[in-house]
Scaffold this active site. Sequence first.
Site, PDB file in Angstrom:
ATOM      1  N   GLY A 116      13.034  35.753   9.693  1.00  0.00           N
ATOM      2  CA  GLY A 116      14.407  35.987  10.123  1.00  0.00           C
ATOM      3  C   GLY A 116      15.343  35.038   9.405  1.00  0.00           C
ATOM      4  O   GLY A 116      14.930  34.019   8.847  1.00  0.00           O
ATOM      5  N   ARG A 117      16.626  35.408   9.413  1.00  0.00           N
ATOM      6  CA  ARG A 117      17.599  34.599   8.690  1.00  0.00           C
ATOM      7  C   ARG A 117      18.913  34.727   9.441  1.00  0.00           C
ATOM      8  O   ARG A 117      19.309  35.832   9.776  1.00  0.00           O
ATOM      9  CB  ARG A 117      17.725  35.144   7.271  1.00  0.00           C
ATOM     10  CG  ARG A 117      18.465  34.293   6.298  1.00  0.00           C
ATOM     11  CD  ARG A 117      18.481  35.008   4.955  1.00  0.00           C
ATOM     12  NE  ARG A 117      17.274  34.754   4.164  1.00  0.00           N
ATOM     13  CZ  ARG A 117      17.206  33.834   3.194  1.00  0.00           C
ATOM     14  NH1 ARG A 117      18.250  33.111   2.906  1.00  0.00           N
ATOM     15  NH2 ARG A 117      16.108  33.668   2.500  1.00  0.00           N
ATOM     16  N   GLY A 118      19.508  33.622   9.747  1.00  0.00           N
ATOM     17  CA  GLY A 118      20.776  33.702  10.483  1.00  0.00           C
ATOM     18  C   GLY A 118      21.735  32.653  10.004  1.00  0.00           C
ATOM     19  O   GLY A 118      21.470  31.964   9.011  1.00  0.00           O
TER      20      GLY A 118
ATOM     21  N   GLY B 100      20.151  29.138  10.037  1.00  0.00           N
ATOM     22  CA  GLY B 100      19.097  28.793   9.096  1.00  0.00           C
ATOM     23  C   GLY B 100      18.063  29.893   9.013  1.00  0.00           C
ATOM     24  O   GLY B 100      18.235  30.990   9.545  1.00  0.00           O
TER      25      GLY B 100
ATOM     26  N   VAL C  29      14.132  31.406   9.566  1.00  0.00           N
ATOM     27  CA  VAL C  29      13.035  31.279  10.519  1.00  0.00           C
ATOM     28  C   VAL C  29      11.732  31.706   9.855  1.00  0.00           C
ATOM     29  O   VAL C  29      11.683  32.730   9.171  1.00  0.00           O
ATOM     30  CB  VAL C  29      13.289  32.160  11.759  1.00  0.00           C
ATOM     31  CG1 VAL C  29      12.223  31.915  12.799  1.00  0.00           C
ATOM     32  CG2 VAL C  29      14.665  31.887  12.331  1.00  0.00           C
TER      33      VAL C  29
ATOM     34  N   LYS D 206      12.363  27.299  12.930  1.00  0.00           N
ATOM     35  CA  LYS D 206      13.680  27.515  12.345  1.00  0.00           C
ATOM     36  C   LYS D 206      14.094  26.278  11.562  1.00  0.00           C
ATOM     37  O   LYS D 206      14.121  25.178  12.125  1.00  0.00           O
ATOM     38  CB  LYS D 206      14.685  27.800  13.461  1.00  0.00           C
ATOM     39  CG  LYS D 206      16.093  27.995  12.967  1.00  0.00           C
ATOM     40  CD  LYS D 206      16.957  28.635  14.036  1.00  0.00           C
ATOM     41  CE  LYS D 206      18.210  29.207  13.408  1.00  0.00           C
ATOM     42  NZ  LYS D 206      18.910  30.114  14.293  1.00  0.00           N
TER      43      LYS D 206
ATOM     44  N   ASP E 196      27.039  33.336  20.658  1.00  0.00           N
ATOM     45  CA  ASP E 196      26.687  34.247  19.576  1.00  0.00           C
ATOM     46  C   ASP E 196      25.673  35.275  20.061  1.00  0.00           C
ATOM     47  O   ASP E 196      24.589  35.402  19.505  1.00  0.00           O
ATOM     48  CB  ASP E 196      26.158  33.462  18.368  1.00  0.00           C
ATOM     49  CG  ASP E 196      26.185  34.302  17.091  1.00  0.00           C
ATOM     50  OD1 ASP E 196      26.781  35.400  17.109  1.00  0.00           O
ATOM     51  OD2 ASP E 196      25.615  33.870  16.080  1.00  0.00           O
TER      52      ASP E 196
END
Length: 813
Positions: free
Chosen positions: A535-537, A540, A542, A556, A648
Amino acid sequence: MAQPSSFLLLPLFLFLFLFLQSCPLSTSALPSLAKGTSLSVENPDDVLVSPSRAYSAGFFPVGDNAYGFAIWFSDPPCSGAACTPVWMANREVPVNGRRSTFSLLDSGNLVLTDAGDTGRNVWSSGTSFHSAAELRLNDTGNLVLTNGSRGVLWQSFESPTDTLLPQQPLTRNTFLISARSKYNYSTGFYKLYFDNDNVLRLLFDDPSFSGVYWPFPWLLSSQFGRFLYNSSRIAVLDPLGFFQSSDNCSFYTSDYGVSAMQRRMTLDFDGNLRVYSREPGSTVWKVTWEAISGVPCFIHGVCGNNSLCSYDPAKERRCSCVPGYVRKIPGDWSAGCVPDFTFSDGCVTDEIKFVKLLYVDFYGYDYNPIANTTLEKCQQTCMNQCNCRGFLYRYSTSKPGTFDCFPKIELLNGHNLPSSIGEFFIKVPKNKTFTVDQLVKRTQYSCPPTPEVKVVDMTYSKKGKNGVLNFMLWFACVVGGIEIVVVFLVWFFLIRNQQDVTSAHQSYLLAATGFNRFTYDELKKATRNFSKEIGRGAGGIVYKALLPDDRVAAVKVLSNATTGEADFLAEVSTIGRVNHMNLIEMWGYCAEGKHRLLVYEFMEHGSLAQNLSSPELHWKRRFDIAVGTAKGLAYLHEECLEWVLHCDVKPQNILLDSDYQPKVADFGLSKLMDRGKVTSSDFSRIRGTRGYMAPEWVSNLSITSKVDVYSYGIVMLEVATGISPMTSVHSLESRGDAKQIQLVPWARNKVNELGRTGSRLEEMVDPALKGDYDRKKMEVLIEVALWCVEENKDARPTMSQVVEMLLRHENDG
Ligand SMILES: *[C@@H]1O[C@H](CO)[C@@H](O)[C@H](O)[C@H]1NC(C)=O
Ligand SMILES: *[C@@H]1O[C@H](CO)[C@@H](O)[C@H](O)[C@H]1NC(C)=O
Ligand SMILES: *[C@@H]1O[C@H](CO)[C@@H](O)[C@H](O)[C@H]1NC(C)=O
Ligand SMILES: *[C@@H]1O[C@H](CO)[C@@H](O)[C@H](O)[C@H]1NC(C)=O
Ligand SMILES: *[C@@H]1O[C@H](CO)[C@@H](O)[C@H](O)[C@H]1NC(C)=O
Ligand SMILES: *[C@@H]1O[C@H](CO)[C@@H](O)[C@H](O)[C@H]1NC(C)=O
Ligand SMILES: *[C@@H]1O[C@H](CO)[C@@H](O)[C@H](O)[C@H]1NC(C)=O
Ligand SMILES: *[C@@H]1O[C@H](CO)[C@@H](O)[C@H](O)[C@H]1NC(C)=O
């Protein structure tokens, strides 16, 4: 010759004696009590048991040399904590441990006689039927006086105490009244009953004041989903765990369907109504349903007069006196607090001043509220009114731009409520002074990164600059530290001991299991050199990891490691303390040099965003996700006293476990803020995702938990309609609405067009569901979602209201 053998036999006899005393087989428990016979408190065998041996009735110890005549579950054998009385004849007046008896007289009356000092009857069934033949304990736990065949003359089910057993009806003539405290079975202050309007309610009823608190009094009957016009007034819990009342209140316990369970519905001494179940033989009761979850301070009378209730998951529900007041009876919060000052009459101007308390509210007892007024006028009103004890001054929710004044003549049902938008002022003597601690601290124990930690961060960055200063700081820290330990120990032993031992134990376990600090090398190895990105947010990237103890984790790596170590630790420890089944669990962290990493539990099915178009996400799962996500956010908002806003909420941050149960991720990363002072300008640069952001972010309004409510509403619209707010125009085109419109106005229009017929619901619902959904729940979900996305933040519900509304319909289908 005889001497040695009798010497040897003595221990054997002793052993046999003890063995027979303690062995359950030896108790010749009775199947029934015949007319003209008695049970004696001194004979442990004088116990009635039901035919299947599930229940027992007899003398039950309630204190030193004090007994009640009670019914209890036979398995496990009754001793200490394993022993739970489900009915008691004489909860007010225990009888003596010697010569007291329970008899069925020839007249047909059942009497409990305290032969200790007075020989008086402390309880009687009030029956006088010469036809009465015997008393039996039924397999349902009902103690029944019969005429020998089928005729019932008296039964314990018709006079319940604080517990309802499966199949025991609660009727218009019966009610439950809680016990006084955990170990005092005498009648307490809470009552479950059918009110005159046929609705099942919970009432706090103390000699001096009373109030209904369930269903929540500020809701209209249509809002709490009860039916007023069924005068049957009957409610029953069935043996499998389904409760149904004639006012349409119904629910399934969380272990519904498991039949071999001991179950009971008890109105506990703390005012909450709970269903418990237990496997026969086990000593542990599990709560499988409760009337009020998440907002225990809404139970009235918790803290008595002039005190404040506050709740945080680590310390549970606590009471504290309003500043200027002291406890009336140490050890009994329900007695409340009394002023430690006196006024000559309460309205002599030069005797009085007002002191401001933040995040505090008292429910009810408003005296002549005034709309659209000023603080000065409000204060003057309370000043002139001799019996005014204080007032709430707050922003009007009905007339924007004005303020309302609520003078109070009683300070009852008080709680710390961070979502309360007003300021509370109490009336105190002019010469009375308060420490900051008294006025401010009480609003801050919660789950915050504490401001103190921030101070340490400053000394950290100045490290090594000034030796003397450093020494003094160290000295102050050490002395302060010792002080904290001493204060804590004193607190722990003086106060904590009176409180629930189990909760102390839980906090201890939490502290002991804690969470880990990992080294960077460990995590590098666990993620195989950060090779599997999942994952990417904004925060940062994951990665999937396998921890040394074989747990699969998500790591993360925070990309902008600008926070100082102390800030970081503070935030991490906040998140680490949050524990809820719908919030992602953090297992540890790493803070080494520039590296900042967080280690979370790994979620099998990834995020809601990844699953929204998957056929696996059928309707039931979607609804469960709606409820679970709301519960998680409600927990963050209310139970942590609202210090943790998510800021968020979006499908990427709602993760799904192997059962597709949702867990909210990425919370707590927002900065701690000083509520009210924070405006969007401090924030917008770090939080929020376009499409899901509440209007407050772009206007200059203060940021409250309602920003999460808004985002939640958008996510739920997406869950229901399958339309993402980011791509809404495109997806809407494909449904024949080619205009340039946004998700929210589009949904609102559709709902308005629906009218009563609901004929256009199909056009809103995600086509991926292929029409396979529960119409009523879908309507509720959309209705709730649209309420959450109101432009005006004060018009939006709180997350716990959302949970309430969704769950109300949970068991309808
Ligand atoms: C006693 O229990 C049986 C079932 O175990 C039930 O059918 C009967 O109605 C009960 N009688 C009373 C008076 O509760
Ligand atoms: C007991 O009461 C039932 C119902 O009232 C009646 O039918 C029966 O005859 C009575 N039996 C005796 C022995 O009195
Ligand atoms: C239980 O509470 C009542 C009411 O406060 C009190 O009168 C009684 O003495 C208490 N009993 C015990 C055993 O503490
Ligand atoms: C609450 O306390 C005040 C004194 O501070 C007293 O006058 C009042 O009667 C009390 N009210 C109740 C309901 O106990
Ligand atoms: C109450 O429940 C019954 C049966 O489930 C249903 O027929 C009735 O419409 C409900 N009443 C209300 C007011 O919800
Ligand atoms: C009233 O409640 C009873 C018992 O729950 C039920 O059987 C009956 O159908 C209800 N009547 C209405 C009008 O909902
Ligand atoms: C509030 O009161 C002020 C002064 O009395 C008045 O000018 C104003 O119109 C009022 N506002 C509302 C919304 O009633
Ligand atoms: C405050 O004033 C009252 C009388 O006005 C007096 O009885 C009391 O002792 C004073 N308290 C302090 C702390 O000065």
